[in-house]
Design a protein around this motif. Structure first.
Motif, PDB file in Angstrom:
ATOM      1  N   ALA A 176       0.860  -1.171  -0.150  1.00 28.58           N
ATOM      2  CA  ALA A 176      -0.116   0.195  -0.020  1.00 28.58           C
ATOM      3  C   ALA A 176       0.892   1.267   0.073  1.00 28.58           C
ATOM      4  CB  ALA A 176      -0.926  -0.063   1.027  1.00 28.58           C
ATOM      5  N   PRO A 177       0.569   2.323  -0.329  1.00 30.68           N
ATOM      6  CA  PRO A 177       1.335   3.642  -0.314  1.00 30.68           C
ATOM      7  C   PRO A 177       1.827   3.675   1.222  1.00 30.68           C
ATOM      8  CG  PRO A 177      -1.030   4.052  -1.283  1.00 30.68           C
ATOM      9  CD  PRO A 177      -0.964   2.564  -0.849  1.00 30.68           C
ATOM     10  N   TRP A 178       1.412   3.151   1.987  1.00 34.21           N
ATOM     11  CA  TRP A 178       2.228   3.566   3.542  1.00 34.21           C
ATOM     12  C   TRP A 178       2.681   2.204   4.134  1.00 34.21           C
ATOM     13  CZ3 TRP A 178      -0.501   0.450   7.054  1.00 34.21           C
ATOM     14  CH2 TRP A 178      -1.867  -0.005   6.622  1.00 34.21           C
ATOM     15  N   TRP A 179       2.758   1.041   3.315  1.00 40.38           N
ATOM     16  CA  TRP A 179       3.128  -0.240   3.945  1.00 40.38           C
ATOM     17  C   TRP A 179       3.820  -0.844   2.956  1.00 40.38           C
ATOM     18  CZ3 TRP A 179      -0.904  -4.628   4.704  1.00 40.38           C
ATOM     19  CH2 TRP A 179      -0.270  -5.701   5.233  1.00 40.38           C
ATOM     20  N   THR A 180       4.896  -1.335   3.280  1.00 44.10           N
ATOM     21  CA  THR A 180       5.912  -2.210   2.654  1.00 44.10           C
ATOM     22  C   THR A 180       6.295  -3.276   3.489  1.00 44.10           C
ATOM     23  OG1 THR A 180       6.635  -0.101   1.409  1.00 44.10           O
ATOM     24  CG2 THR A 180       8.020  -2.186   1.261  1.00 44.10           C
ATOM     25  N   MET A 181       6.457  -4.528   2.809  1.00 37.82           N
ATOM     26  CA  MET A 181       6.889  -5.803   3.413  1.00 37.82           C
ATOM     27  C   MET A 181       8.212  -5.979   2.736  1.00 37.82           C
ATOM     28  SD  MET A 181       4.999  -9.537   3.212  1.00 37.82           S
ATOM     29  CE  MET A 181       5.929 -10.824   3.727  1.00 37.82           C
ATOM     30  N   ALA A 182       9.038  -6.911   3.410  1.00 33.45           N
ATOM     31  CA  ALA A 182      10.440  -7.211   3.064  1.00 33.45           C
ATOM     32  C   ALA A 182      10.656  -8.694   3.375  1.00 33.45           C
ATOM     33  CB  ALA A 182      11.471  -6.389   3.395  1.00 33.45           C
ATOM     34  N   PHE A 183      11.282  -9.484   2.636  1.00 34.43           N
ATOM     35  CA  PHE A 183      11.448 -10.784   3.195  1.00 34.43           C
ATOM     36  C   PHE A 183      13.091 -11.082   2.569  1.00 34.43           C
ATOM     37  CE2 PHE A 183      11.709 -15.477   2.479  1.00 34.43           C
ATOM     38  CZ  PHE A 183      11.622 -15.818   3.608  1.00 34.43           C
ATOM     39  N   ASP A 184      13.783 -11.695   3.351  1.00 36.04           N
ATOM     40  CA  ASP A 184      15.183 -12.095   3.004  1.00 36.04           C
ATOM     41  C   ASP A 184      15.438 -13.347   3.693  1.00 36.04           C
ATOM     42  OD1 ASP A 184      16.485  -9.694   1.663  1.00 36.04           O
ATOM     43  OD2 ASP A 184      15.144  -8.793   3.061  1.00 36.04           O
ATOM     44  N   VAL A 185      16.318 -14.168   2.924  1.00 37.31           N
ATOM     45  CA  VAL A 185      17.140 -15.228   3.658  1.00 37.31           C
ATOM     46  C   VAL A 185      18.693 -15.044   3.368  1.00 37.31           C
ATOM     47  CG1 VAL A 185      17.778 -17.654   3.202  1.00 37.31           C
ATOM     48  CG2 VAL A 185      15.208 -16.971   2.682  1.00 37.31           C
ATOM     49  N   LEU A 186      19.233 -15.022   4.620  1.00 37.18           N
ATOM     50  CA  LEU A 186      20.655 -14.561   4.755  1.00 37.18           C
ATOM     51  C   LEU A 186      21.429 -15.506   5.027  1.00 37.18           C
ATOM     52  CD1 LEU A 186      18.547 -11.971   6.350  1.00 37.18           C
ATOM     53  CD2 LEU A 186      20.560 -10.697   5.815  1.00 37.18           C
ATOM     54  N   GLY A 187      22.527 -15.919   4.330  1.00 32.31           N
ATOM     55  CA  GLY A 187      23.470 -16.975   4.566  1.00 32.31           C
ATOM     56  C   GLY A 187      25.073 -16.528   5.054  1.00 32.31           C
ATOM     57  N   SER A 188      25.604 -17.178   5.665  1.00 31.17           N
ATOM     58  CA  SER A 188      26.949 -16.681   6.200  1.00 31.17           C
ATOM     59  C   SER A 188      27.711 -18.256   6.318  1.00 31.17           C
ATOM     60  CB  SER A 188      27.234 -16.001   7.469  1.00 31.17           C
ATOM     61  OG  SER A 188      28.480 -15.771   7.924  1.00 31.17           O
ATOM     62  N   TRP A 189      28.559 -18.131   5.455  1.00 34.03           N
ATOM     63  CA  TRP A 189      29.412 -19.666   5.372  1.00 34.03           C
ATOM     64  C   TRP A 189      30.941 -19.361   5.737  1.00 34.03           C
ATOM     65  CZ3 TRP A 189      25.827 -18.177   2.085  1.00 34.03           C
ATOM     66  CH2 TRP A 189      24.817 -18.950   1.873  1.00 34.03           C
ATOM     67  N   GLN A 190      31.561 -20.045   6.777  1.00 34.64           N
ATOM     68  CA  GLN A 190      32.945 -19.821   7.250  1.00 34.64           C
ATOM     69  C   GLN A 190      33.610 -20.389   6.246  1.00 34.64           C
ATOM     70  OE1 GLN A 190      33.670 -21.988  11.074  1.00 34.64           O
ATOM     71  NE2 GLN A 190      35.481 -22.882  10.221  1.00 34.64           N
ATOM     72  N   SER A 191      34.790 -19.336   6.277  1.00 36.53           N
ATOM     73  CA  SER A 191      35.978 -19.692   5.241  1.00 36.53           C
ATOM     74  C   SER A 191      37.232 -19.973   6.207  1.00 36.53           C
ATOM     75  CB  SER A 191      36.245 -18.397   4.413  1.00 36.53           C
ATOM     76  OG  SER A 191      37.316 -18.306   3.715  1.00 36.53           O
TER      77      SER A 191
END
Length: 268
Positions: A176-191
């Motif tokens: 909506a003009p006043w409402w935003t949704m966000a979705f993320d998948v975040l990964g971190s792999w040991q080096s």
């Protein structure tokens, strides 16, 4: 070998750490292609823990090892608790974002971030060392739906902290003009190899061969996978309210069940 020399203690630790972080961030557009930013966090850390020890006797008729009592009525269980609170400035972070290209639907950028160990490591207010991160970012605009992702590498100077490969994929959608949704998948792999050495079991060869684990800390790589769900609400005065929840998707050891964040944004 006398039986009492094979007595052992089983230790259980129940620990809870709570972090309350208030961060002040500012971003300045040097040009149409370069932004610089700085974030100063203020951290309050509270820690509570209880350790419980159970003494197991091989020969309970002697009870030479005990926490109290006597050999006839030994005390074989003991516990201790501790609580502490600390607050102060956390690790200062600076960022630089360089926009490489921006088309009608797709944009590319490079992001560099440096985090300095300004927080007190002993009181769990900071990481205790410098870390630097470089990311390549791609984002698209398909109407109100905006997918994005990044791939990068993080270098850490802490004595027991490993470097890692970072990746993210997600989207934000203007519902909506006043409402935003966000979705993320975040990964971190040991080096590279882990810098934390987990002690192995104790091996006995008398009166028979057997082993005893000294810890139940898992021997696994520090790979992390989280899902983030967030919402942004725009008020009539232009102030934006941001709320986010970070949920682990992979069990990796000591980690929070859910990390909640909230904040206010204002552009001028």
């Amino acid at each position: 070998m006398p039986g009492f020399e094979r007595d052992f203690i089983h230790m259980t630790l129940d620990m809870e750490v709570n972090l309350l972080v208030a961060a002040i961030s500012a971003t300045y557009g040097v040009s149409d292609h370069i932004d610089i930013g700085v974030t100063v966090p203020f951290v309050r850390t509270s820690l509570s823990g209880t350790s419980t020890a159970d003494l197991f006797l091989v020969d309970d008729t002697l009870a030479l090892h005990r926490f109290g009592g006597d050999s006839a009525n030994p005390v074989l269980n003991a516990s201790s608790s501790a609580f502490g609170v600390a607050s102060g400035v956390g690790d200062l972070e600076t960022t630089v974002k360089v926009r490489l290209a921006q088309g009608e639907h797709v944009g590319y950028a490079l992001v560099g971030a440096a985090r300095f160990g300004t927080g007190d490591e002993r009181n769990l207010l900071g990481a205790g060392g410098f870390s630097g991160r470089a990311l390549g970012v791609v984002s698209a605009r398909l109407g109100s739906f905006n997918p994005h992702g990044y791939l990068g590498y993080t270098v850490r100077s802490g004595g027991r902290q490993a470097n890692s490969v970072e990746a993210n994929v997600g989207f934000d959608d203007l519902l909506a003009p006043w409402w935003t949704m966000a979705f993320d998948v975040l990964g971190s792999w040991q080096s590279g190899a882990s810098k934390i050495e987990v002690p192995g079991p104790v091996e006995y060869n008398a009166p028979f061969n057997y082993s005893l684990d000294r810890t139940n800390i898992p021997r696994r790589r520090d790979n992390v996978l989280n899902a983030a769900v967030g919402f942004k609400f725009r008020t009539r005065r232009g102030i934006q309210i941001v709320a986010n929840a970070l949920v682990p998707l992979k069990v990796t050891g000591l980690q929070p069940d859910v990390t909640w964040t909230g904040g206010l944004e204002y552009n001028f």
